[in-house]
Write a protein that holds these residues in place. Sequence first.
Motif, PDB file in Angstrom:
ATOM      1  N   GLY A  67       7.798   9.861  -1.362  1.00  0.00           N
ATOM      2  CA  GLY A  67       8.771  10.888  -1.602  1.00  0.00           C
ATOM      3  C   GLY A  67      10.091  10.408  -1.267  1.00  0.00           C
ATOM      4  N   MET A  68      10.213   9.854  -0.138  1.00  0.00           N
ATOM      5  CA  MET A  68      11.464   9.525   0.722  1.00  0.00           C
ATOM      6  C   MET A  68      12.272   8.483  -0.289  1.00  0.00           C
ATOM      7  N   LEU A  69      11.407   7.524  -0.369  1.00  0.00           N
ATOM      8  CA  LEU A  69      11.745   6.473  -1.387  1.00  0.00           C
ATOM      9  C   LEU A  69      12.473   6.590  -2.763  1.00  0.00           C
ATOM     10  N   LYS A  70      11.584   7.585  -3.539  1.00  0.00           N
ATOM     11  CA  LYS A  70      12.013   7.964  -4.720  1.00  0.00           C
ATOM     12  C   LYS A  70      13.369   9.103  -4.643  1.00  0.00           C
ATOM     13  N   ALA A  71      13.438   9.939  -3.437  1.00  0.00           N
ATOM     14  CA  ALA A  71      14.838  10.234  -3.269  1.00  0.00           C
ATOM     15  C   ALA A  71      15.826   9.310  -3.089  1.00  0.00           C
ATOM     16  N   LEU A  72      15.659   8.289  -2.361  1.00  0.00           N
ATOM     17  CA  LEU A  72      16.644   7.300  -2.076  1.00  0.00           C
ATOM     18  C   LEU A  72      17.271   6.615  -3.391  1.00  0.00           C
ATOM     19  N   LYS A  73      15.929   6.316  -4.186  1.00  0.00           N
ATOM     20  CA  LYS A  73      16.363   5.710  -5.354  1.00  0.00           C
ATOM     21  C   LYS A  73      17.303   6.453  -6.212  1.00  0.00           C
ATOM     22  N   ARG A  74      16.995   7.847  -6.137  1.00  0.00           N
ATOM     23  CA  ARG A  74      17.949   8.635  -6.954  1.00  0.00           C
ATOM     24  C   ARG A  74      19.339   8.699  -6.512  1.00  0.00           C
ATOM     25  N   ILE A  75      19.696   8.625  -5.087  1.00  0.00           N
ATOM     26  CA  ILE A  75      20.865   8.672  -4.539  1.00  0.00           C
ATOM     27  C   ILE A  75      21.443   7.134  -4.920  1.00  0.00           C
ATOM     28  N   GLN A  76      20.823   6.181  -4.676  1.00  0.00           N
ATOM     29  CA  GLN A  76      21.500   4.957  -5.080  1.00  0.00           C
ATOM     30  C   GLN A  76      21.656   4.723  -6.361  1.00  0.00           C
ATOM     31  N   TYR A  94       0.732  -1.140  -0.054  1.00  0.00           N
ATOM     32  CA  TYR A  94      -0.005  -0.140  -0.032  1.00  0.00           C
ATOM     33  C   TYR A  94       0.990   1.167   0.156  1.00  0.00           C
ATOM     34  N   LEU A  95       1.949   1.334   0.800  1.00  0.00           N
ATOM     35  CA  LEU A  95       2.560   2.442   0.989  1.00  0.00           C
ATOM     36  C   LEU A  95       3.421   2.764  -0.054  1.00  0.00           C
ATOM     37  N   THR A  96       3.959   1.765  -0.897  1.00  0.00           N
ATOM     38  CA  THR A  96       4.775   1.828  -2.052  1.00  0.00           C
ATOM     39  C   THR A  96       4.324   1.605  -3.628  1.00  0.00           C
ATOM     40  N   TYR A  97       3.181   1.171  -3.599  1.00  0.00           N
ATOM     41  CA  TYR A  97       2.760   0.892  -5.103  1.00  0.00           C
ATOM     42  C   TYR A  97       2.571   2.276  -5.840  1.00  0.00           C
ATOM     43  N   SER A 117       1.704   1.012 -16.083  1.00  0.00           N
ATOM     44  CA  SER A 117       2.002   0.607 -17.473  1.00  0.00           C
ATOM     45  C   SER A 117       3.777   0.352 -17.540  1.00  0.00           C
ATOM     46  N   THR A 118       4.413   0.572 -16.498  1.00  0.00           N
ATOM     47  CA  THR A 118       5.923   0.443 -16.355  1.00  0.00           C
ATOM     48  C   THR A 118       6.105  -0.879 -15.525  1.00  0.00           C
ATOM     49  N   ASN A 119       6.455   0.030 -14.028  1.00  0.00           N
ATOM     50  CA  ASN A 119       6.787  -1.061 -13.066  1.00  0.00           C
ATOM     51  C   ASN A 119       6.225  -0.101 -11.911  1.00  0.00           C
ATOM     52  N   PRO A 120       5.027  -0.553 -11.314  1.00  0.00           N
ATOM     53  CA  PRO A 120       4.461   0.069 -10.130  1.00  0.00           C
ATOM     54  C   PRO A 120       5.318  -0.325  -8.813  1.00  0.00           C
ATOM     55  N   TRP A 121       6.045  -1.171  -9.048  1.00  0.00           N
ATOM     56  CA  TRP A 121       6.688  -1.692  -7.744  1.00  0.00           C
ATOM     57  C   TRP A 121       8.189  -1.176  -7.391  1.00  0.00           C
ATOM     58  N   HIS A 122       8.366  -0.328  -8.387  1.00  0.00           N
ATOM     59  CA  HIS A 122       9.933   0.187  -8.263  1.00  0.00           C
ATOM     60  C   HIS A 122      10.262   0.695  -6.866  1.00  0.00           C
ATOM     61  N   LEU A 123       9.568   1.268  -6.186  1.00  0.00           N
ATOM     62  CA  LEU A 123       9.567   1.959  -4.759  1.00  0.00           C
ATOM     63  C   LEU A 123       9.614   0.702  -3.780  1.00  0.00           C
ATOM     64  N   THR A 124       8.641  -0.353  -4.131  1.00  0.00           N
ATOM     65  CA  THR A 124       8.786  -1.404  -3.077  1.00  0.00           C
ATOM     66  C   THR A 124      10.185  -2.218  -3.216  1.00  0.00           C
TER      67      THR A 124
END
Length: 250
Positions: free
Chosen positions: A192-201, A149-152, A158-165
């Motif tokens: 928002g925080m996981l999107k930021a972390l993804k960019r950093i990673q 729920y929190l990351t979907y 249409s691409t990958n709704p699980w990228h934050l999961t």
Amino acid sequence: MNLIYFTREAYKSLKKDLNINREKYYSDEPWLNEYFNKIGIDDFYKTSALTVPNISLVCTGDDIESKNKDDLVNIKMLYNEYKDKISPIQASDPLLWSALCHISYKDYVLKRWKKADDSVRIDQRFFATEGRSSLTYYNAISRLWWSGYLTYDEERVSTNPWHLTEILFSAQQIQKDLFDQPFSMNKTIVKGMLKALKRIQEETKNSATTIFRKCCDSYMNHYGAVTIIDTLSAEEIEEISYNYMKSCLQ
């Protein structure tokens, strides 16, 4: 199958008698009917009109990496089937998740959460409370729904709704640091925080767990003390978090 809920009386009795019943959790023999008959509770769970598929949750390995991969598979299966069936309010009910752990998914819980000595923290993994950490991090089944729920990401269907999961489960420390926070059940902040972390990673080519922990424990809580972060958009949270984590790298 129909969703099931413990009655409140049954739930309280099971928690009260946990030490008495502890060894029964590891037995292959069913024991709930006998236990509740003995203490005079005839109907110990309620059956909802809501139906969901009987999902076979997977647990293929004992190491952390295998378990994280299995968790991702299980989140996708369970949340896909449950997301249109139950609301966050319903998903906050410990009677639902505790019943599913005891009745529908007992074998999975024992296999997924056994420690080196083959024991399981029964009070954490089989039971749920109304506390956020119990629902999002500890209970064996509710954590799967809440992580979904929190990351979907509905914008990436249409691409990958699980990228934050996938980012959340790239390291177990990330899950703990995020779900320990008072804002951990706010989907906007989490995304928002996981999107930021993804960019950093992607920029640093590592898990960035240390700076993410600082962002969770220190910066965002401090920021929330002077700003109502619940009013910010996921994009604003992403930029705030990204800029802070970026500064930690300099």
